[in-house]
Write an enzyme that holds these catalytic residues in place. Structure first.
Site, PDB file in Angstrom:
ATOM      1  N   TRP B 321       0.826  -1.213   0.000  1.00 16.31           N
ATOM      2  CA  TRP B 321       0.000   0.000   0.000  1.00 16.31           C
ATOM      3  C   TRP B 321       0.855   1.257   0.000  1.00 16.31           C
ATOM      4  CZ3 TRP B 321      -2.185  -4.042   3.080  1.00 16.31           C
ATOM      5  CH2 TRP B 321      -3.394  -4.514   2.590  1.00 16.31           C
ATOM      6  N   CYS B 405      -3.228   3.404   3.062  1.00 15.89           N
ATOM      7  CA  CYS B 405      -3.770   2.084   2.793  1.00 15.89           C
ATOM      8  C   CYS B 405      -4.762   2.159   1.644  1.00 15.89           C
ATOM      9  CB  CYS B 405      -4.392   1.520   4.059  1.00 15.89           C
ATOM     10  SG  CYS B 405      -4.841  -0.209   3.971  1.00 15.89           S
ATOM     11  N   CYS B 406      -6.039   1.910   1.879  1.00 10.17           N
ATOM     12  CA  CYS B 406      -7.032   1.871   0.805  1.00 10.17           C
ATOM     13  C   CYS B 406      -7.890   3.129   0.776  1.00 10.17           C
ATOM     14  CB  CYS B 406      -7.944   0.666   1.003  1.00 10.17           C
ATOM     15  SG  CYS B 406      -7.068  -0.880   1.177  1.00 10.17           S
ATOM     16  N   GLY B 717      -9.812  -1.627  -2.361  1.00  9.01           N
ATOM     17  CA  GLY B 717      -8.987  -0.530  -1.857  1.00  9.01           C
ATOM     18  C   GLY B 717      -7.546  -0.618  -2.293  1.00  9.01           C
TER      19      GLY B 717
END
Lengths: 238, 742
Positions: B321, B405-406, B717
C-alpha cells in the site's frame, strides 16, 4: 396510467449516447426468430408500474446522465405502450431528463406514437429484414408499419440509428445487406447503420419458456465477419 | 536562501507548513496528456533488471531472499542498488534489491514463522537480541482479557494488528525536501523543551519520550542518506533532490517499520513545484522530469515486507500500500491537478500496469475534464487506479490530506491513525440469535442471552432488539481491545521516523471496521420482508435458516433494504463512540475488507439471506455477488447512500464492468466511465475501484498464469497482481458481479 415493465438495466451504456437507464417494456407484436429476449413477448405480463413511479425511479439516475444521457425505452416493443410512455416522458421532461426509443417500428402510427417519437433524443430503429416476405417468415408480421415509422422519422428529422441483426446463413453477406440499405439510402435522418451479431446467449430462455427456437442450430456470428460487414455498410452509407 | 529561490514566501517560512508552501507555489494544469513523454534508455535498462528480478522472485515462491542475520533499521545494511551507476533515485530497503528484512518488533513469533514459510531460519544474532526484548505482540497478550481472546479466536474480531505492525501512518516526507533535516530536528528539540514545562502526567512523559525517540531516528536518517552520498541535513535544491530527499524519508520509514500499509502521501503537486522551477530555468526537460517520476515509482514498486501465510490470507497479493494520492481541489477552488499528477499516471504506460504504488485519484466533479478523461483511459487500459471523493473528504480533512492504505484519509503530518482491522457484524447477528454463543463451535463468547426458537419464523423487531444489544456489547469490547493494542504498539513498536515527520501532537484517529456489511443488510431484510425460520443442530445451536419468499436486496437502489444498510453503519458507529479511545483519539469507521472477505466468510455460519456456511462475503461495502440485479448504476446508488459522516475511514466499493457494457469503442468508454464516476461521486459516495475487463480473461489467467504475467486488478482498496492470489481468492474475484452488456 399503468404500464407493464419487463425489467430494468441501470447501465445501458450502449443503447444511445451518454449513460442510459434501460427500461425494458413487456409485450411485443413481433415474433422474430432470432429474438434473444422471448421472455418480453407477452402483453400485459411484467410488472404493473405507475408512470410516476417509473419517472421517480429513472430520476434517481439523473447524476449520471450529463447532457446526452437519459432513459432508453426498449423491450419488448415500447411503442405498444406509447400513451403510457408519453405520460412518463412528460414527467421526465420536468426533471430535464431525455429519452431514447428503441423500437422495431411494428406498430400503427398513432398520435401517441408520433408524440413519443418526436419528443425522443434519438431513435434506435430495428430493420429486421429487407423485404415483406422475410418479414412475414421470420417475424410473423409485414414491414409496412416499420417503413411508415421510418418515413415519419425522416419527416420530422429525428436522429435515427438503424440496427440490423446479422444472422449466419440468413443475411451475413454484402448482397443481403445491400437489400436493407435500399430502404435507407438518401434518408437524412439515418445517422448510422449498426450491425449486431447474432448470439446464442438467449437460447436458454426459449428452453425455460417452452417456446420453439427456430434457430437453435444456428451458431453465433463470427465477430471478424461482423466487423468486415460493418465496414462495408459504413462505406455504402457514406 | 538559495534552495528556496523563486518560491513565494508565506507562513511556511515561519513554521513547518507544507500546505501553505504548496498553495502559494503550485501551478494548476488544466490541459491534456499530450505533453507526456516515454522512457529514457536508462529507465528501460533499470526496468529490464527489475523485470528479471521479479521473475526470479516469482520462481522462488514469492520471496527472493531474506537477510536473517540483521534486524531491519535505518543503518543496518550497506547501501543497495538495482543497477549500480544507473539508479537515478538512490536507496533500497536492504543491500540487495527485493531482499527482505526481518523486523520482529511487532511480533517475534510472526517473524520466525514468516522466515520458515520460505525455508529460512532466524539467525543467532536476532535470536539473542530478542531473547530479552518485549515485542508489541507480547505486550498485547499480557494485557488481553479472556473475553478479548475469545472474540479474537472466534473470528468476530479478526485481522487485529496485535501480532504485526499497525501501519497506516503517513510521514510527511515532503518536509525533508522543503526544510532539510537540521531544521526539522531543531524544531522538534524546541517542541520537547516546550512540553517539558508541563506538569509531568502520564501523557506528558509519554510525549517527551516520543520526542526523544523521534530525534534519535531523525539523526540516523541523515547518516543513512550520507551513506548514499547525499546531504539531507539541508533543503533540496532542485527537482532531483526534492524527489531523492523525499524518498529517503519514505525509505527510512520502511526500513524501520513493516506496518500493514506504508503509504507515501500526497506528493505529486509538491514535487511539481520543483519540477516547474527546473523546467523554467531549463535545467531539465519533460523527458528528464518524467524520468525522475519513473525512477521514484520503480523504487516504490521494489518495497517488500516479510509476511506469514496467515497474514497473506487477510491481505492477499503481498501488498505494501504505497498509496500515492493525486489531484483533488484546493479549498480556494483551484484544481490541485498538476502536470506531475499526469506524470504519475503515465508511469503505468512507461513501466507497465502494476499494483504498486496504489495510485489514488482524489476525484472532484470539478476536476479539469481532460484530466478526468485521462484517468478513465488509464483505468480502462490498466485496471490499476482507484478513485476517492475529494468533494466529500475535503470538508473534513481540508486540501492537504492523503489516503493511507485503501480508503483512510488523514491530514498529512497533522493526523495519524490507530488502525483497527474489523469486526464481523454478520457473525454478531448469528451470535445474537444464539444467545451469545459462536454459531460454529458453540462457545459462549458474549454474555448469555435468550436463544431464538427453531421452527418458528423470526420476528424482525425481536431480532433487531437482540442484535442491538450484542452489537453494543461488541462495540465496547472492540474499542477496549484496540486501546490495549495501540498502547502496546506505542510502547514497543513505535514509529519513530514517521512520527518525527508529524506535528509533535498530531490529531489521532482510531479506525474501526465492519465486515459482512451486505450480508447483514440482506439478512435483516430477509427477516423483515420474507419468512426466515432458524434450524438448530443437536446441541441447540442455530446453524441454518429456511428462507422463503422474496426480499429486497442491497445493491438495487431499493430504499427498503438500503435504509437498513445505512442504519447498520450509523448504529455501530454511535456505539463505538460511547467508549473512549486511547490517547484521546477520534473514532472513525470503515467498511472495507481488503481481501479478508474470503476468510471472514469461512469463519461464519449460514446467514438468513441464504448465504451458505463458509461462503465468502462481498468485499467492503459491495452488494453480494449476483444480487445486484438492476445493473451497475443501481448497485452504485445503493452504496452511495452509506453516509460518509459515520464512516470517515472509508466506504470501499469495487466495480467490475466488461468493456462491451461500458461503451462501443475506446473513446465512448472513456466518456462513459467519466460519467459513471461523476454521477456516483456527485451523490457523495466515497470510493470506487474500477476494473474494466472480461471475466473470461481472469479465468484464462487462473488456468495459465503465463498468459498475463502482469495482469493487475483492483480488489478492495488496492490493486493486486492476479497471479499472486491464491486459488480460492481468484475464484472469489471471478464470482463477483461483472456488469455485462444486456
Amino acid at each position: 396510467m399503468t404500464g407493464y415493465v419487463h425489467s430494468f438495466e441501470s447501465l445501458a451504456a450502449v443503447d444511445g449516447d451518454g449513460l442510459r437507464y434501460g427500461v425494458f417494456l413487456a409485450g411485443c407484436p413481433l415474433r422474430c426468430a432470432y429474438c434473444h429476449n422471448p421472455d418480453t413477448w407477452e402483453m400485459g405480463a411484467g410488472q404493473a408500474t405507475e408512470a410516476e413511479a417509473l419517472a421517480r425511479k429513472i430520476s434517481r439516475y439523473r447524476p449520471y446522465f450529463g447532457e446526452n444521457g437519459g432513459a432508453t425505452f426498449s423491450g419488448g416493443e415500447p411503442l405498444l405502450q406509447a400513451e403510457w410512455l408519453c405520460e412518463v416522458a412528460e414527467l421526465l421532461q420536468k426533471e430535464g431528463i431525455g429519452y431514447v426509443i428503441d423500437t422495431s417500428g411494428g406498430v400503427p402510427l398513432t398520435d401517441a406514437v408520433k408524440t413519443l417519437l418526436s419528443g425522443a433524443q434519438s431513435v434506435l430503429l430495428d430493420l429486421k429484414f429487407p423485404d415483406e416476405e422475410s418479414y412475414l417468415r421470420y417475424t410473423g408480421r409485414g414491414m409496412a408499419q416499420t417503413l411508415a415509422v421510418l418515413d415519419y422519422l425522416e419527416e420530422i428529422g429525428k436522429t435515427t440509428r438503424i440496427r440490423i441483426v446479422v444472422i449466419p446463413e440468413i443475411n451475413d453477406s454484402e448482397e443481403a445487406l445491400n437489400a436493407y440499405l435500399a430502404h435507407l439510402r438518401g434518408k437524412q435522418c439515418v445517422s448510422e447503420v449498426e450491425l449486431l451479431g447474432f448470439h446464442t446467449m438467449g437460447f436458454h430462455k426459449y428452453e425455460s419458456l417452452g417456446i420453439e427456437n427456430k434457430l437453435s442450430s444456428t451458431p453465433a456470428l463470427d465477430p471478424a465477419l461482423k466487423d468486415r460487414l460493418q465496414a462495408f455498410v459504413n462505406e455504402q452509407m457514406k | 536562501m538559495s534552495s528556496w529561490r523563486g518560491f513565494k514566501e508565506g507562513n511556511w517560512n515561519k513554521e513547518i507548513d507544507v500546505r501553505d508552501f504548496i498553495l502559494r507555489n503550485y501551478t494548476p494544469y488544466e490541459g491534456d496528456a499530450s505533453f507526456l513523454r516515454g522512457t529514457t534508455k536508462r529507465t528501460d535498462s533499470v526496468k529490464k533488471r527489475v523485470d528479471e528480478l521479479l521473475i526470479e522472485e516469482n520462481k522462488k515462491g514469492g520471496v527472493l531472499d531474506i537477510d536473517t542475520e540483521r534486524v531491519s533499521s535505518l543503518l543496518t545494511y550497506q547501501p543497495g542498488y538495482i543497477k549500480k551507476g544507473e539508479d537515478l533515485i538512490l536507496g533500497l530497503q536492504t543491500d540487495e534489491p527485493l531482499k527482505r528484512a526481518v523486523n520482529p518488533f511487532a511480533g517475534y513469533r510472526n517473524a520466525v514463522q514468516a522466515c520458515r514459510a520460505y525455508g529460512y531460519e532466524i539467525g543467532e544474532n536476532i535470536k539473542n537480541e530478542f531473547r530479552y526484548r518485549t515485542t508489541h505482540n507480547t505486550g498485547v497478550f499480557r494485557a488481553y482479557t479472556d473475553t478479548m481472546k475469545k472474540a479474537r479466536h472466534a473470528g468476530v474480531l479478526t485481522g487485529l494488528p496485535d501480532a504485526y505492525a499497525r501501519g497506516r501512518i503517513i510521514g510527511d516526507y515532503r518536509r525533508i525536501a522543503l526544510y532539510g533535516m537540521n531544521y526539522l530536528i531543531k524544531e522538534r528539540e524546541a517542541d520537547k523543551r516546550r512540553i517539558g514545562e508541563r506538569e509531568m502526567s502520564n501523557e506528558t512523559i509519554q510525549l517527551l519520550e516520543d520526542c526523544e525517540r523521534q530525534l534519535e531516528f531523525m539523526r540516523q536518517l541523515i547518516t543513512m542518506a550520507a551513506e548514499y552520498g547525499c546531504d539531507i541535513s539541508r533543503p533540496a535544491d532542485n527537482a532531483y533532490e526534492a524527489v531523492q530527499w523525499l524518498y529517503f524519508g519514505y525509505l527510512g520509514a520502511v526500513k524501520e517499520q513493516n506496518g500493514a500499509a506504508n503509504s507515501i502521501g500526497r506528493i505529486s503537486s509538491f514535487l511539481d513545484i520543483y519540477i516547474e522551477r527546473d523546467l523554467a530555468d531549463e535545467s531539465i526537460d519533460e523527458i528528464g522530469a518524467q524520468e525522475l517520476i519513473d525512477d521514484l515509482v520503480i523504487k516504490m514498486r521494489m518495497v517488500r515486507h516479510l509476511r506469514t501465510p496467515e497474514y497473506n490470507d487477510l491481505f492477499a497479493g503481498d501488498p505494501v500500500w504505497v498509496t500515492c494520492s493525486l489531484a483533488g481541489m484546493a479549498e480556494d477552488g483551484r484544481t490541485m491537478v498538476t502536470k506531475t499528477c499526469y506524470r504519475f499516471l503515465q508511469t503505468l504506460y512507461n513501466l507497465g500496469a502494476s499494483a504498486e504504488p496504489n495510485i489514488t485519484v482524489l476525484w472532484s466533479t470539478r476536476l479539469p475534464e481532460p484530466f478526468k478523461a485521462f484517468c478513465a483511459k488509464v483505468s480502462i487500459d490498466t485496471d490499476s487506479i482507484q478513485y476517492e471523493n475529494d468533494d466529500v473528504m475535503r470538508k473534513d480533512f481540508g486540501d492537504d490530506y492523503a489516503i493511507a492504505c485503501c480508503v483512510s484519509a488523514m491530514k498529512v503530518g497533522k493526523q495519524m491513525q490507530f488502525f483497527g482491522a474489523r469486526c464481523n457484524l454478520a457473525k454478531v447477528l448469528l451470535m445474537a440469535l444464539n444467545g451469545g454463543r459462536d454459531e460454529l463451535y458453540g462457545e459462549q463468547i458474549a454474555p448469555e442471552g435468550e436463544v431464538f426458537e427453531a421452527g418458528k419464523p423470526l420476528v424482525y423487531e425481536e431480532v433487531l432488539e437482540a442484535f442491538k444489544v450484542y452489537a453494543a456489547w461488541m462495540a465496547k469490547l472492540y474499542v477496549n481491545t484496540m486501546n490495549v493494542i495501540h498502547f502496546m504498539h506505542d510502547r514497543y513498536a513505535y514509529e519513530r521516523l514517521m512520527m518525527s515527520l508529524h506535528d509533535v501532537e498530531p490529531g489521532r484517529l482510531m479506525a474501526f471496521g465492519i465486515s459482512g456489511f451486505s450480508v447483514l443488510a440482506d439478512s435483516l431484510s430477509a427477516i423483515k420482508y420474507a419468512k426466515v425460520t432458524p434450524v438448530k443442530d443437536e446441541n441447540g445451536l442455530i446453524v441454518d435458516f429456511i428462507t422463503e419468499g422474496e426480499f429486497p436486496k442491497y445493491g438495487n437502489d431499493d430504499d427498503r433494504v438500503d435504509e437498513i444498510a445505512q442504519w447498520i453503519a450509523e448504529y455501530f458507529y454511535e456505539e463505538l463512540c460511547k467508549t473512549p479511545a486511547y490517547r484521546g483519539a477520534k473514532h472513525t469507521l470503515s467498511i472495507l475488507t481488503i481481501t479478508s472477505n474470503v476468510v471472514y466468510g469461512k469463519k461464519t455460519g449460514a446467514t438468513p439471506d441464504g448465504r451458505k456456511k463458509g461462503e465468502p462475503f462481498a468485499p467492503g461495502a459491495n452488494p453480494m455477488h449476483g444480487r445486484d440485479a438492476e445493473g451497475a448504476l443501481a448497485s452504485l446508488n445503493s452504496v452511495a447512500k452509506v453516509c460518509y459522516d459515520c464512516c470517515q475511514d472509508g466506504i470501499s466499493n469495487t466495480f467490475s464492468i466488461t468493456p462491451d457494457a461500458l461503451g462501443r469503442d475506446d473513446e465512448d468508454r472513456v466518456k462513459k466511465l467519466v460519467a459513471v464516476l461523476d454521477g456516483y461521486f456527485a451523490q457523495s459516495a466515497h470510493h470506487l475501484n474500477v476494473n474494466v475487463l472480461n471475466r473470461q480473461k481472469l479465468i484464462d489467467a487462473m488456468n495459465d498464469p503465463t498468459l498475463y504475467p502482469s495482469l493487475t486488478i483492483r480488489v478492495s482498496g488496492y490493486a493486486v497482481n492476479f497471479n499472486k492470489l491464491t486459488k480460492d481468492k481468484q475464484l472469489e474475484v471471478i464470482a463477483r458481479t461483472f456488469h455485462e452488456k444486456v
